[in-house]
Motif scaffolding. Structure first.
Motif, PDB file in Angstrom:
ATOM      1  N   SER A 232      -8.791 -22.107  -4.783  1.00 40.08           N
ATOM      2  CA  SER A 232      -9.614 -22.360  -3.601  1.00 40.08           C
ATOM      3  C   SER A 232     -10.560 -21.200  -3.317  1.00 40.08           C
ATOM      4  O   SER A 232     -10.268 -20.042  -3.625  1.00 40.08           O
ATOM      5  CB  SER A 232      -8.718 -22.583  -2.382  1.00 40.08           C
ATOM      6  N   ASP A 233     -11.713 -21.532  -2.680  1.00 41.54           N
ATOM      7  CA  ASP A 233     -12.668 -20.484  -2.307  1.00 41.54           C
ATOM      8  C   ASP A 233     -12.058 -19.533  -1.273  1.00 41.54           C
ATOM      9  O   ASP A 233     -12.248 -18.323  -1.343  1.00 41.54           O
ATOM     10  CB  ASP A 233     -13.982 -21.099  -1.816  1.00 41.54           C
ATOM     11  N   ALA A 234     -11.289 -20.089  -0.312  1.00 39.04           N
ATOM     12  CA  ALA A 234     -10.684 -19.240   0.717  1.00 39.04           C
ATOM     13  C   ALA A 234      -9.706 -18.245   0.086  1.00 39.04           C
ATOM     14  O   ALA A 234      -9.684 -17.063   0.447  1.00 39.04           O
ATOM     15  CB  ALA A 234      -9.976 -20.097   1.762  1.00 39.04           C
ATOM     16  N   GLY A 235      -8.909 -18.740  -0.865  1.00 36.23           N
ATOM     17  CA  GLY A 235      -7.952 -17.867  -1.543  1.00 36.23           C
ATOM     18  C   GLY A 235      -8.649 -16.732  -2.270  1.00 36.23           C
ATOM     19  O   GLY A 235      -8.237 -15.566  -2.186  1.00 36.23           O
ATOM     20  N   GLN A 236      -9.734 -17.059  -2.952  1.00 34.24           N
ATOM     21  CA  GLN A 236     -10.495 -16.029  -3.676  1.00 34.24           C
ATOM     22  C   GLN A 236     -11.147 -15.041  -2.707  1.00 34.24           C
ATOM     23  O   GLN A 236     -11.169 -13.836  -2.954  1.00 34.24           O
ATOM     24  CB  GLN A 236     -11.574 -16.695  -4.540  1.00 34.24           C
ATOM     25  N   ALA A 237     -11.639 -15.572  -1.580  1.00 31.01           N
ATOM     26  CA  ALA A 237     -12.289 -14.697  -0.592  1.00 31.01           C
ATOM     27  C   ALA A 237     -11.283 -13.713   0.002  1.00 31.01           C
ATOM     28  O   ALA A 237     -11.601 -12.545   0.240  1.00 31.01           O
ATOM     29  CB  ALA A 237     -12.932 -15.537   0.505  1.00 31.01           C
ATOM     30  N   TYR A 238     -10.055 -14.183   0.242  1.00 29.82           N
ATOM     31  CA  TYR A 238      -9.013 -13.270   0.739  1.00 29.82           C
ATOM     32  C   TYR A 238      -8.674 -12.209  -0.308  1.00 29.82           C
ATOM     33  O   TYR A 238      -8.441 -11.044   0.029  1.00 29.82           O
ATOM     34  CB  TYR A 238      -7.757 -14.043   1.163  1.00 29.82           C
ATOM     35  N   SER A 239      -8.638 -12.600  -1.571  1.00 30.18           N
ATOM     36  CA  SER A 239      -8.373 -11.614  -2.635  1.00 30.18           C
ATOM     37  C   SER A 239      -9.436 -10.524  -2.629  1.00 30.18           C
ATOM     38  O   SER A 239      -9.129  -9.336  -2.776  1.00 30.18           O
ATOM     39  CB  SER A 239      -8.369 -12.297  -4.003  1.00 30.18           C
ATOM     40  N   ASP A 240     -10.695 -10.953  -2.452  1.00 25.34           N
ATOM     41  CA  ASP A 240     -11.786  -9.980  -2.376  1.00 25.34           C
ATOM     42  C   ASP A 240     -11.577  -9.021  -1.198  1.00 25.34           C
ATOM     43  O   ASP A 240     -11.759  -7.809  -1.320  1.00 25.34           O
ATOM     44  CB  ASP A 240     -13.135 -10.698  -2.190  1.00 25.34           C
ATOM     45  N   ALA A 241     -11.194  -9.592  -0.044  1.00 24.39           N
ATOM     46  CA  ALA A 241     -11.007  -8.769   1.161  1.00 24.39           C
ATOM     47  C   ALA A 241      -9.900  -7.737   0.939  1.00 24.39           C
ATOM     48  O   ALA A 241     -10.043  -6.570   1.313  1.00 24.39           O
ATOM     49  CB  ALA A 241     -10.684  -9.663   2.356  1.00 24.39           C
ATOM     50  N   VAL A 242      -8.807  -8.168   0.307  1.00 21.27           N
ATOM     51  CA  VAL A 242      -7.692  -7.258   0.031  1.00 21.27           C
ATOM     52  C   VAL A 242      -8.145  -6.145  -0.923  1.00 21.27           C
ATOM     53  O   VAL A 242      -7.811  -4.971  -0.739  1.00 21.27           O
ATOM     54  CB  VAL A 242      -6.484  -8.037  -0.552  1.00 21.27           C
ATOM     55  N   ALA A 243      -8.949  -6.537  -1.921  1.00 28.71           N
ATOM     56  CA  ALA A 243      -9.450  -5.541  -2.874  1.00 28.71           C
ATOM     57  C   ALA A 243     -10.317  -4.511  -2.150  1.00 28.71           C
ATOM     58  O   ALA A 243     -10.203  -3.304  -2.394  1.00 28.71           O
ATOM     59  CB  ALA A 243     -10.252  -6.234  -3.970  1.00 28.71           C
ATOM     60  N   ARG A 244     -11.157  -4.981  -1.230  1.00 26.83           N
ATOM     61  CA  ARG A 244     -12.011  -4.049  -0.468  1.00 26.83           C
ATOM     62  C   ARG A 244     -11.163  -3.136   0.419  1.00 26.83           C
ATOM     63  O   ARG A 244     -11.458  -1.965   0.582  1.00 26.83           O
ATOM     64  CB  ARG A 244     -13.003  -4.826   0.397  1.00 26.83           C
ATOM     65  N   LEU A 245     -10.090  -3.703   0.964  1.00 27.08           N
ATOM     66  CA  LEU A 245      -9.200  -2.921   1.827  1.00 27.08           C
ATOM     67  C   LEU A 245      -8.571  -1.762   1.048  1.00 27.08           C
ATOM     68  O   LEU A 245      -8.322  -0.694   1.586  1.00 27.08           O
ATOM     69  CB  LEU A 245      -8.102  -3.853   2.376  1.00 27.08           C
ATOM     70  N   THR A 246      -8.323  -1.993  -0.239  1.00 27.58           N
ATOM     71  CA  THR A 246      -7.716  -0.937  -1.044  1.00 27.58           C
ATOM     72  C   THR A 246      -8.774  -0.097  -1.767  1.00 27.58           C
ATOM     73  O   THR A 246      -8.471   0.626  -2.708  1.00 27.58           O
ATOM     74  CB  THR A 246      -6.729  -1.541  -2.078  1.00 27.58           C
ATOM     75  N   GLY A 247     -10.006  -0.216  -1.329  1.00 30.90           N
ATOM     76  CA  GLY A 247     -11.038   0.710  -1.787  1.00 30.90           C
ATOM     77  C   GLY A 247     -11.989   0.199  -2.849  1.00 30.90           C
ATOM     78  O   GLY A 247     -12.891   0.916  -3.269  1.00 30.90           O
ATOM     79  N   GLU A 249     -15.074  -1.962  -4.463  1.00 31.52           N
ATOM     80  CA  GLU A 249     -16.349  -2.470  -3.956  1.00 31.52           C
ATOM     81  C   GLU A 249     -16.718  -3.745  -4.689  1.00 31.52           C
ATOM     82  O   GLU A 249     -16.852  -3.756  -5.904  1.00 31.52           O
ATOM     83  CB  GLU A 249     -17.445  -1.420  -4.115  1.00 31.52           C
ATOM     84  N   LEU A 250     -16.840  -4.821  -3.936  1.00 32.71           N
ATOM     85  CA  LEU A 250     -17.137  -6.124  -4.522  1.00 32.71           C
ATOM     86  C   LEU A 250     -18.292  -6.764  -3.760  1.00 32.71           C
ATOM     87  O   LEU A 250     -18.412  -6.574  -2.557  1.00 32.71           O
ATOM     88  CB  LEU A 250     -15.910  -7.034  -4.402  1.00 32.71           C
ATOM     89  N   PRO A 251     -19.123  -7.539  -4.461  1.00 38.59           N
ATOM     90  CA  PRO A 251     -20.182  -8.242  -3.729  1.00 38.59           C
ATOM     91  C   PRO A 251     -19.589  -9.390  -2.909  1.00 38.59           C
ATOM     92  O   PRO A 251     -18.518  -9.908  -3.249  1.00 38.59           O
ATOM     93  CB  PRO A 251     -21.079  -8.775  -4.854  1.00 38.59           C
ATOM     94  N   LEU A 252     -20.272  -9.764  -1.834  1.00 52.25           N
ATOM     95  CA  LEU A 252     -19.803 -10.873  -0.994  1.00 52.25           C
ATOM     96  C   LEU A 252     -19.981 -12.189  -1.737  1.00 52.25           C
ATOM     97  O   LEU A 252     -20.965 -12.404  -2.423  1.00 52.25           O
ATOM     98  CB  LEU A 252     -20.616 -10.927   0.302  1.00 52.25           C
ATOM     99  N   ARG A 253     -18.986 -13.067  -1.578  1.00 58.87           N
ATOM    100  CA  ARG A 253     -19.104 -14.407  -2.161  1.00 58.87           C
ATOM    101  C   ARG A 253     -19.052 -15.429  -1.032  1.00 58.87           C
ATOM    102  O   ARG A 253     -18.664 -15.120   0.081  1.00 58.87           O
ATOM    103  CB  ARG A 253     -17.932 -14.663  -3.117  1.00 58.87           C
ATOM    104  N   PHE A 254     -19.418 -16.622  -1.349  1.00 55.51           N
ATOM    105  CA  PHE A 254     -19.310 -17.778  -0.440  1.00 55.51           C
ATOM    106  C   PHE A 254     -20.105 -17.617   0.863  1.00 55.51           C
ATOM    107  O   PHE A 254     -19.740 -18.163   1.881  1.00 55.51           O
ATOM    108  CB  PHE A 254     -17.830 -18.060  -0.086  1.00 55.51           C
ATOM    109  N   VAL A 255     -21.184 -16.844   0.817  1.00 50.07           N
ATOM    110  CA  VAL A 255     -21.966 -16.674   2.040  1.00 50.07           C
ATOM    111  C   VAL A 255     -23.278 -17.469   1.995  1.00 50.07           C
ATOM    112  O   VAL A 255     -23.978 -17.559   2.989  1.00 50.07           O
ATOM    113  CB  VAL A 255     -22.280 -15.193   2.356  1.00 50.07           C
ATOM    114  N   THR A 256     -23.611 -17.989   0.841  1.00 44.80           N
ATOM    115  CA  THR A 256     -24.814 -18.829   0.772  1.00 44.80           C
ATOM    116  C   THR A 256     -24.425 -20.251   0.419  1.00 44.80           C
ATOM    117  O   THR A 256     -23.385 -20.500  -0.208  1.00 44.80           O
ATOM    118  CB  THR A 256     -25.809 -18.298  -0.285  1.00 44.80           C
ATOM    119  N   GLU A 257     -25.268 -21.148   0.836  1.00 43.68           N
ATOM    120  CA  GLU A 257     -24.987 -22.558   0.644  1.00 43.68           C
ATOM    121  C   GLU A 257     -24.979 -22.886  -0.844  1.00 43.68           C
ATOM    122  O   GLU A 257     -25.888 -22.501  -1.577  1.00 43.68           O
ATOM    123  CB  GLU A 257     -26.059 -23.377   1.347  1.00 43.68           C
ATOM    124  N   GLU A 258     -23.926 -23.596  -1.232  1.00 43.12           N
ATOM    125  CA  GLU A 258     -23.798 -23.961  -2.640  1.00 43.12           C
ATOM    126  C   GLU A 258     -24.742 -25.109  -2.960  1.00 43.12           C
ATOM    127  O   GLU A 258     -24.778 -26.106  -2.228  1.00 43.12           O
ATOM    128  CB  GLU A 258     -22.351 -24.394  -2.904  1.00 43.12           C
TER     129      GLU A 258
END
Lengths: 269, 221
Positions: A232-247, A249-258
């Motif tokens: 799921s996109d939400a699951g992947q987005a949370y993984s990104d957030a956790v990765a950013r929390l641990t330092g 740097e990842l580009p933002l995903r799911f912020v533009t209309e598909e």
């Protein structure tokens, strides 16, 4: 040194518990020993989202009152052995939380865990204040709509004036913005605030944008943190957030209309 | 109703203070004469307070000093900072013993202080700059309030409430980098968002009080 992370928002229903469960699970999957603590005394939900509601024997309030010890109350997650849940009491109210009691429990947890995730209740009363008081990091969960943004602003004010770090004049609580239930399509039509709008108003660093997703409800109802669902996109987005929390740097995903492909346009999404 | 034949009121006067720095009356007389010679009209009949802080000898003749000054047509109203033995002499001579009111008299107003806030003022927070200006380096969010007895400067967006001249200063102004306020007020005169939108199409601006109504002028910030 354990990091105490509060997941807070002020407003209810924005996704604090979903985010707490996902972030805690994400950290544990990365190999960090993590505990997630439900501060929503009287309206406990975290155990449902984590899928451990049938294994609750003792709870947070029992530990504060000395009726049980931490090892009796902590529930080990079935999916990940680095993850533990400290459930809330369903039969008590927020006044059961005292600064001394909560401080003592968090201090004991800090000896064993790398990350302590505090799932804050809505509002700005005792429960919410207790959950943010000891925090080192705050993840301010916000929906892209004006009332949620305003309540988040209020909570940020509280973090800057009412937290332990503020009262003792220590380095301020690190604040991060987690934008949830984001729908790029509705931003395009002007029905929803954009990432930039919210960032401008709250002026804190963005740690993740979680798209509005059917997967979240499905995960909640089946007691599986949505981060486990990596399809799921939400699951992947949370993984990104956790990765950013641990330092990381990842580009933002799911912020533009598909852009919908030819087949999707015909058969729907 | 009978009107009172007298009334007692406190009032303060500025008096010249003559500091006597030497015991020897002749020496004092000599120096005094040369001083008086410079501006005789100025000192004529002038009320004087004599400061005797430099006189340590309890046997010092205050009567002698008084005669000396009176003979030069100076009027002594009292003495100050005198040792107790001389103070006793003053009583018999009918001179008042005056305590220097320097500390009490010289603070009619506290100095103006400026309050600087170097972060966003969040919803629910209230900041008050008493007796001075308020400078916010950051935004003032919806539901936040900034208040100052002086002017308010906001180097960011003003989305909440700003009240300048809270103690009645009609010359106070509100300057913001982006005027998007819920309420602006100067010395009690206020505008809500809609009033502000009627008058302003600009982003940054300065709000001031003109007569009984507010006005806004664009500013390039």
């Amino acid at each position: 040194m354990a990091q105490i992370i509060v997941v807070t928002s002020g407003k209810g229903g924005v996704g604090k518990t979903t985010s707490s469960a996902a972030i805690a699970t994400g950290l544990a999957l990365k190999g960090h020993k993590t505990v997630v603590v439900d501060f929503d005394i009287g309206l406990r939900n975290l155990d449902l989202i984590m899928g451990c509601e049938r294994r609750v024997v003792y709870d947070f309030v029992n530990v504060i009152n000395g009726e049980a010890n931490l090892n009796q109350a902590l529930i080990k997650d079935k999916r990940c052995d680095k993850l533990f849940v400290l459930p809330a009491s369903q039969t008590r109210d927020k006044d059961a939380l005292t600064k001394e009691g909560v401080g003592k429990v968090l201090q004991d947890l800090a000896k064993d865990f790398e990350y302590i995730i505090c799932d804050s209740p809505a509002g700005i009363e005792t429960g919410a204040m207790m959950s943010l008081y000891f925090a080192d990091i705050a993840i301010v969960t916000t929906n892209p709509e004006v009332s949620s943004v305003r309540d988040s602003d209020r909570i940020l004010g509280m973090l800057q004036s009412k937290s332990k770090r503020a009262e003792e004049g220590l380095e301020p609580v690190k604040e991060y913005l987690l934008l949830t239930r984001y729908s790029p399509a509705r931003v395009t039509t002007g029905e929803m605030l954009s990432v930039a709008d919210v960032e401008e108003i709250l002026a804190i660093p963005l740690i993740g944008v979680i798209p509005e997703s059917q997967a979240v409800l499905k995960a909640s109802n089946s007691g599986v943190p949505v981060i486990i669902d990596q399809e799921s996109d939400a699951g992947q987005a949370y993984s990104d957030a956790v990765a950013r929390l641990t330092g990381e740097e990842l580009p933002l995903r799911f912020v533009t209309e598909e852009k919908k492909g030819f087949l999707k346009r015909i058969f729907g999404s | 109703m009978q009107t009172s034949s007298l009334e007692l009121k406190g009032s303060s006067f500025t008096l010249s203070v003559l500091h006597i720095k030497h015991q020897d009356l002749d020496k004092v007389a000599q120096e005094l004469d040369s001083k008086l010679a410079i501006a005789p009209q100025f000192f004529l009949g002038a009320p004087l307070v004599v400061n005797l802080s430099a006189i340590t000898d309890g046997e010092y003749s205050l009567a002698g000093l008084k005669d000396l000054l009176v003979s030069r047509q100076l009027v002594i109203v009292g003495i100050t900072a005198a040792p107790s033995a001389i103070a006793a002499q003053a009583k018999t001579l009918g001179l008042a013993i005056i305590k220097s009111g320097k500390q009490a008299d010289n603070q009619p107003q506290l100095p103006k202080t400026t309050k600087i806030v170097k972060q966003n003022v969040r919803s629910g927070q209230q900041i008050y700059a008493k007796n001075g200006d308020l400078i916010v380096v950051g935004a003032v969010g919806n539901g936040a309030e900034v208040i100052a007895d002086g002017s308010i400067h906001i180097y960011g967006s003003l989305r909440g409430k700003a009240m300048a001249g809270a103690a009645g200063d009609r010359n106070a102004v509100i300057i913001a980098k982006s005027l998007d306020a819920e309420l602006v007020s100067i010395a009690g005169q206020y505008w809500l968002t809609e009033n502000l939108n009627e008058h302003s199409t600009t982003q940054s601006g300065c709000i001031r009080l003109e007569g009984e109504s507010l006005s806004v002028e664009p500013l390039a910030l």
